[in-house]
Structure formats: C-alpha cells, structure tokens
Design a protein around this motif. Structure first.
Motif, mmCIF file in Angstrom:
data_model
loop_
_atom_site.group_PDB
_atom_site.id
_atom_site.type_symbol
_atom_site.label_atom_id
_atom_site.label_comp_id
_atom_site.label_asym_id
_atom_site.label_seq_id
_atom_site.Cartn_x
_atom_site.Cartn_y
_atom_site.Cartn_z
ATOM 1 N N LEU A 150 0.837 -1.200 0.000
ATOM 2 C CA LEU A 150 0.000 0.000 0.000
ATOM 3 C C LEU A 150 0.872 1.251 0.000
ATOM 4 O O LEU A 150 0.621 2.186 -0.776
ATOM 5 C CB LEU A 150 -0.934 0.029 1.209
ATOM 6 C CG LEU A 150 -1.692 1.345 1.390
ATOM 7 C CD1 LEU A 150 -2.611 1.614 0.211
ATOM 8 C CD2 LEU A 150 -2.448 1.334 2.688
ATOM 9 N N ALA A 151 1.868 1.287 0.837
ATOM 10 C CA ALA A 151 2.746 2.456 0.903
ATOM 11 C C ALA A 151 3.484 2.649 -0.421
ATOM 12 O O ALA A 151 3.653 3.777 -0.890
ATOM 13 C CB ALA A 151 3.741 2.311 2.054
ATOM 14 N N TRP A 152 3.894 1.560 -1.046
ATOM 15 C CA TRP A 152 4.587 1.642 -2.322
ATOM 16 C C TRP A 152 3.655 2.175 -3.409
ATOM 17 O O TRP A 152 4.025 3.093 -4.158
ATOM 18 C CB TRP A 152 5.114 0.257 -2.685
ATOM 19 C CG TRP A 152 6.019 0.232 -3.867
ATOM 20 C CD1 TRP A 152 7.298 0.677 -3.906
ATOM 21 C CD2 TRP A 152 5.710 -0.263 -5.157
ATOM 22 N NE1 TRP A 152 7.810 0.487 -5.166
ATOM 23 C CE2 TRP A 152 6.855 -0.092 -5.956
ATOM 24 C CE3 TRP A 152 4.578 -0.846 -5.721
ATOM 25 C CZ2 TRP A 152 6.894 -0.482 -7.291
ATOM 26 C CZ3 TRP A 152 4.626 -1.223 -7.048
ATOM 27 C CH2 TRP A 152 5.777 -1.038 -7.817
ATOM 28 N N VAL A 153 2.446 1.634 -3.474
ATOM 29 C CA VAL A 153 1.457 2.106 -4.454
ATOM 30 C C VAL A 153 1.115 3.575 -4.172
ATOM 31 O O VAL A 153 1.031 4.394 -5.095
ATOM 32 C CB VAL A 153 0.183 1.222 -4.421
ATOM 33 C CG1 VAL A 153 -0.950 1.847 -5.228
ATOM 34 C CG2 VAL A 153 0.494 -0.176 -4.937
ATOM 35 N N LEU A 154 0.916 3.903 -2.905
ATOM 36 C CA LEU A 154 0.633 5.287 -2.524
ATOM 37 C C LEU A 154 1.757 6.199 -2.992
ATOM 38 O O LEU A 154 1.508 7.264 -3.557
ATOM 39 C CB LEU A 154 0.465 5.394 -1.003
ATOM 40 C CG LEU A 154 0.309 6.790 -0.422
ATOM 41 C CD1 LEU A 154 -0.992 7.416 -0.874
ATOM 42 C CD2 LEU A 154 0.373 6.731 1.096
ATOM 43 N N GLY A 155 2.989 5.790 -2.795
ATOM 44 C CA GLY A 155 4.131 6.592 -3.217
ATOM 45 C C GLY A 155 4.156 6.812 -4.718
ATOM 46 O O GLY A 155 4.373 7.936 -5.196
ATOM 47 N N ILE A 156 3.912 5.764 -5.497
ATOM 48 C CA ILE A 156 3.906 5.892 -6.956
ATOM 49 C C ILE A 156 2.782 6.811 -7.414
ATOM 50 O O ILE A 156 2.983 7.694 -8.259
ATOM 51 C CB ILE A 156 3.794 4.505 -7.625
ATOM 52 C CG1 ILE A 156 5.089 3.728 -7.405
ATOM 53 C CG2 ILE A 156 3.485 4.635 -9.114
ATOM 54 C CD1 ILE A 156 5.024 2.287 -7.845
ATOM 55 N N VAL A 157 1.592 6.635 -6.842
ATOM 56 C CA VAL A 157 0.463 7.490 -7.221
ATOM 57 C C VAL A 157 0.749 8.942 -6.850
ATOM 58 O O VAL A 157 0.443 9.859 -7.620
ATOM 59 C CB VAL A 157 -0.854 6.986 -6.586
ATOM 60 C CG1 VAL A 157 -1.963 7.990 -6.760
ATOM 61 C CG2 VAL A 157 -1.245 5.653 -7.209
ATOM 62 N N MET A 158 1.351 9.155 -5.684
ATOM 63 C CA MET A 158 1.688 10.529 -5.275
ATOM 64 C C MET A 158 2.698 11.147 -6.237
ATOM 65 O O MET A 158 2.584 12.330 -6.588
ATOM 66 C CB MET A 158 2.221 10.538 -3.843
ATOM 67 C CG MET A 158 1.139 10.271 -2.810
ATOM 68 S SD MET A 158 1.799 10.046 -1.142
ATOM 69 C CE MET A 158 2.426 11.674 -0.800
ATOM 70 N N ILE A 159 3.673 10.368 -6.676
ATOM 71 C CA ILE A 159 4.662 10.880 -7.626
ATOM 72 C C ILE A 159 3.985 11.254 -8.939
ATOM 73 O O ILE A 159 4.164 12.356 -9.461
ATOM 74 C CB ILE A 159 5.785 9.848 -7.861
ATOM 75 C CG1 ILE A 159 6.632 9.682 -6.595
ATOM 76 C CG2 ILE A 159 6.647 10.242 -9.054
ATOM 77 C CD1 ILE A 159 7.558 8.472 -6.623
#
Length: 179
Positions: A150-159
């Motif tokens: 989740l944190a990884w996906v969140l990070g990619i979406v935020m980028i």
C-alpha cells in the motif's frame, strides 16, 4: 485574495511536495505504513480528547449536545487506541479509505477535464482523473494488501499525481498580484 487562490504556484507547490512524499514512501514503504497508522491513531486520540473537553467546557451547550459530544469523543479515543494497537488492520482500513478517495477524486477530475472543453490543460485533468480511477480500483479490489505494498502504491500514485498536477498548472493562465 482571489489572485492568490488562482495562482498557478499553489498546484505547482502541491505537486512538488506530493512527488517528494511519494519518493519517500517508495523508499521506505514499511516505515511509511506504520507512520500513517500511528498518525491516524494519534489524530483520533487528540480529536477524542479535544471533543470531550470542548463540549464539557462550553457553558451554553445543551445536555443532549454534551452527551453526544462526550460519546463521539470516547469513540474517537477508542478508535485511536485500536489503530495504535493494530497498525496492520489500520493500514487495511486506510487502504479502503484512500481507494475510495482516489476513485471519487478521479471521477471528479475526469468530469472536470471532459466538461472544460475550452480550458487549457484539460488533458492533464483527464489524465489525473484516469490515474485516480485506476489507483482507486486497484486498491479497492485488493483491500487486504500488505501495508508495505500500500505504501509503495501510494508513493507511486503521489509521484505521478504530483507531477501531473505541477505540469498541468503551467497550462493555467498566470495571475498578477493586485497592487
């Protein structure tokens, strides 16, 4: 004040900050998930304490309002403790909330982009909406994904979303400060 609110630099600043936060989330996904769960739990604890003290301290508050306020405060405190005791369950709950937000926000951005036929940068709004829709569907279709994922996906979406927002801001007309 309207000139400040219409400035292209607000979305640029948001976009840059989102990209930085996204990079940090991708670099440290496990820590990010635990920090998010802890922040959410602490926020609920503070809200519960504040709500309870506030409703009891206001002299002109009715008894019914005081009872409801104290109950809401107690529920927030209990929820905060539960979040702090079970960060993985909190991360799953937050995944559902984030997924719903991305889905709804994606629909809104997409609709704004499609409806704004004469607006500059509408393609960026449409792209941002599509990214939000896809992210929301992915997260909601797998609500029990690990906190690290989740944190990884969140990070990619935020980028991606931050970059799209910052770049799209340059399609907006520049405002000049009032003299």
């Amino acid at each position: 004040m309207a000139d400040v609110g219409e400035s292209r630099w607000w979305p640029v600043a948001y976009g840059v900050l989102a990209v930085i936060a996204g990079i940090l989330a991708v670099a440290w996904p496990g820590v990010t998930a635990l920090v998010l769960a802890a922040i959410f739990g602490i926020q609920l604890l503070i809200l519960g304490l504040f709500r309870t003290v506030w409703v009891l301290a206001v002299p002109d508050t009715s008894t019914a309002t005081k009872v409801i306020g104290v109950l809401v405060g107690i529920l927030a405190i209990i929820a905060g403790v539960m979040c702090l005791r079970s960060p993985v369950a909190t991360a799953v709950f937050l995944a559902i909330v984030v997924g719903l937000f991305w889905l709804v926000n994606g629909v809104m951005e997409l609709a704004a982009g499609v409806a704004g036929r004469s607006q500059r940068g509408r393609g960026w709004a449409i792209l941002g909406g599509v990214v939000g829709l896809i992210a929301g569907v992915v997260v909601l279709s797998m609500p029990v994904i690990s906190a690290v994922t989740l944190a990884w996906v969140l990070g990619i979406v935020m980028i991606v979303h931050g970059a799209v927002t910052a770049i799209g801001a340059f399609g907006r007309p520049a405002t000049t400060p009032a003299s």
